[in-house]
Design a protein around this motif. Sequence first.
Motif, mmCIF file in Angstrom:
data_model
loop_
_atom_site.group_PDB
_atom_site.id
_atom_site.type_symbol
_atom_site.label_atom_id
_atom_site.label_comp_id
_atom_site.label_asym_id
_atom_site.label_seq_id
_atom_site.Cartn_x
_atom_site.Cartn_y
_atom_site.Cartn_z
ATOM 1 N N HIS A 78 -9.490 9.455 10.382
ATOM 2 C CA HIS A 78 -9.221 8.999 11.744
ATOM 3 C C HIS A 78 -8.061 9.785 12.357
ATOM 4 O O HIS A 78 -8.073 10.079 13.559
ATOM 5 C CB HIS A 78 -8.899 7.510 11.742
ATOM 6 C CG HIS A 78 -10.085 6.639 11.426
ATOM 7 N ND1 HIS A 78 -10.036 5.267 11.483
ATOM 8 C CD2 HIS A 78 -11.350 6.945 11.066
ATOM 9 C CE1 HIS A 78 -11.212 4.774 11.158
ATOM 10 N NE2 HIS A 78 -12.028 5.779 10.895
ATOM 11 N N ASP A 121 -4.578 0.999 12.594
ATOM 12 C CA ASP A 121 -5.396 2.214 12.552
ATOM 13 C C ASP A 121 -4.716 3.284 13.393
ATOM 14 O O ASP A 121 -3.810 2.994 14.185
ATOM 15 C CB ASP A 121 -6.807 1.928 13.073
ATOM 16 C CG ASP A 121 -7.844 2.916 12.539
ATOM 17 O OD1 ASP A 121 -7.444 3.959 11.989
ATOM 18 O OD2 ASP A 121 -9.055 2.647 12.699
ATOM 19 N N GLY A 124 -3.767 5.519 16.276
ATOM 20 C CA GLY A 124 -3.892 5.464 17.720
ATOM 21 C C GLY A 124 -2.796 6.292 18.353
ATOM 22 O O GLY A 124 -2.259 7.223 17.714
ATOM 23 N N ARG A 170 -5.432 1.940 21.570
ATOM 24 C CA ARG A 170 -6.207 1.581 20.387
ATOM 25 C C ARG A 170 -7.440 2.495 20.368
ATOM 26 O O ARG A 170 -8.192 2.530 21.342
ATOM 27 C CB ARG A 170 -6.653 0.132 20.450
ATOM 28 C CG ARG A 170 -5.529 -0.899 20.422
ATOM 29 C CD ARG A 170 -6.125 -2.295 20.302
ATOM 30 N NE ARG A 170 -5.117 -3.338 20.281
ATOM 31 C CZ ARG A 170 -4.867 -4.170 21.292
ATOM 32 N NH1 ARG A 170 -5.587 -4.068 22.420
ATOM 33 N NH2 ARG A 170 -3.934 -5.094 21.194
ATOM 34 N N ARG A 224 -10.920 3.802 18.337
ATOM 35 C CA ARG A 224 -11.909 3.557 17.281
ATOM 36 C C ARG A 224 -12.651 4.861 17.021
ATOM 37 O O ARG A 224 -13.292 5.421 17.919
ATOM 38 C CB ARG A 224 -12.883 2.453 17.700
ATOM 39 C CG ARG A 224 -13.977 2.166 16.661
ATOM 40 C CD ARG A 224 -14.624 0.811 16.872
ATOM 41 N NE ARG A 224 -15.187 0.673 18.210
ATOM 42 C CZ ARG A 224 -16.424 1.043 18.546
ATOM 43 N NH1 ARG A 224 -17.217 1.603 17.638
ATOM 44 N NH2 ARG A 224 -16.873 0.861 19.773
ATOM 45 N N GLU A 246 -15.472 6.911 14.755
ATOM 46 C CA GLU A 246 -16.668 6.748 13.919
ATOM 47 C C GLU A 246 -17.397 8.083 13.825
ATOM 48 O O GLU A 246 -17.565 8.768 14.843
ATOM 49 C CB GLU A 246 -17.616 5.692 14.507
ATOM 50 C CG GLU A 246 -17.057 4.279 14.507
ATOM 51 C CD GLU A 246 -18.021 3.283 15.142
ATOM 52 O OE1 GLU A 246 -19.093 3.718 15.624
ATOM 53 O OE2 GLU A 246 -17.707 2.079 15.156
ATOM 54 N N TYR A 259 -11.890 3.882 23.132
ATOM 55 C CA TYR A 259 -10.435 3.685 23.143
ATOM 56 C C TYR A 259 -10.048 2.782 24.297
ATOM 57 O O TYR A 259 -10.711 2.720 25.324
ATOM 58 C CB TYR A 259 -9.672 5.011 23.134
ATOM 59 C CG TYR A 259 -9.581 5.805 24.414
ATOM 60 C CD1 TYR A 259 -8.545 5.582 25.325
ATOM 61 C CD2 TYR A 259 -10.478 6.840 24.683
ATOM 62 C CE1 TYR A 259 -8.430 6.347 26.472
ATOM 63 C CE2 TYR A 259 -10.363 7.615 25.820
ATOM 64 C CZ TYR A 259 -9.329 7.354 26.723
ATOM 65 O OH TYR A 259 -9.219 8.121 27.859
ATOM 66 N N GLU A 260 -8.975 2.039 24.029
ATOM 67 C CA GLU A 260 -8.474 1.071 25.001
ATOM 68 C C GLU A 260 -7.023 1.395 25.312
ATOM 69 O O GLU A 260 -6.221 1.621 24.400
ATOM 70 C CB GLU A 260 -8.568 -0.346 24.433
ATOM 71 C CG GLU A 260 -7.985 -1.418 25.346
ATOM 72 C CD GLU A 260 -7.925 -2.784 24.698
ATOM 73 O OE1 GLU A 260 -7.543 -3.746 25.387
ATOM 74 O OE2 GLU A 260 -8.247 -2.893 23.494
#
Length: 292
Positions: A172, A244, A246, A260, A262, A264, A271-272
């Motif tokens: 990540h 995680d 970010g 935040r 994510r 994958e 993302y936020e």
Amino acid sequence: MRGHEELAERFEERRGQLRAVAYRMLGSLGEADDAVQEAWLRLDRTSGDGIDNLTAWLTTVVSRICLDMLRSRASRREDPYGDELPEPSADELPEDEAVLADSVGLALLVVLDRLGPAERVAFVLHDLFAVPFDSVAAVLDRSRPAAKKLASRARHKVRGTPVVPGAELDRHLEVVEAFLSAARGGDLGALLDVLAPDVVRYADPAVLPPGVAAELRGARAVAEGTVLLRHRTRFAALALVDGDVGLVVAPGGRLLLALRVRAEGGRVAAYEVVAGREGLRGVEVGALGVVG
């Protein structure tokens, strides 16, 4: 007169180190310089009499001054979040402070701001400057075991708590690094490479220009929306966000935004962008790569 000049010279030899300690404790270059100057005034009043180890004496004095300043700040309930402050431009943030913040690490400054005064002083002295716990305890006016406990508690907060396995966290990290690099460069092609085709971005409407949608879907729309806000990436840093990898955006070390992310399949799936005092209070931030 010569004795005063020699004392001033010996102090100046140590000013850089004292400034480094004070900056990490206070997160403000102006306040750090004030603390160091106050230490000089106290030293000057003593004429250096009875001081066997000047470096240790000055570090103790600066640390106690910083501790008092942190406690005063806490009593005024100053908030470390920047949602009510205008976002500094490259010209508004002093260059020497920007360079110093980058060298310390914006994410670390953000996390240090979340520590209590005693925790912050204990962590900075022991973990960042290898000051023995006996000396840390003397600064804090605590027992040695209490000083160790404060530093340990601070260390745990600084590191954060990963919620994914180490190998996955590393993968990540590579994805988010690539995303940040592409965003900083305004490289639409590179962003399209790192974004999943069905990526989703949600941003707090308060941080967006008028008329820009809070939610974007699809790689093209998200890439263009990311480029639109690329000016903020100057103050962005990789961090552990809610366990995680970010990003934090923190001009001068003051947390303005948290992302935040994510990841994958080797790409950013979503993302936020979190902003505002209440929103940021609910985000756990850790500094990646902190050892000790």
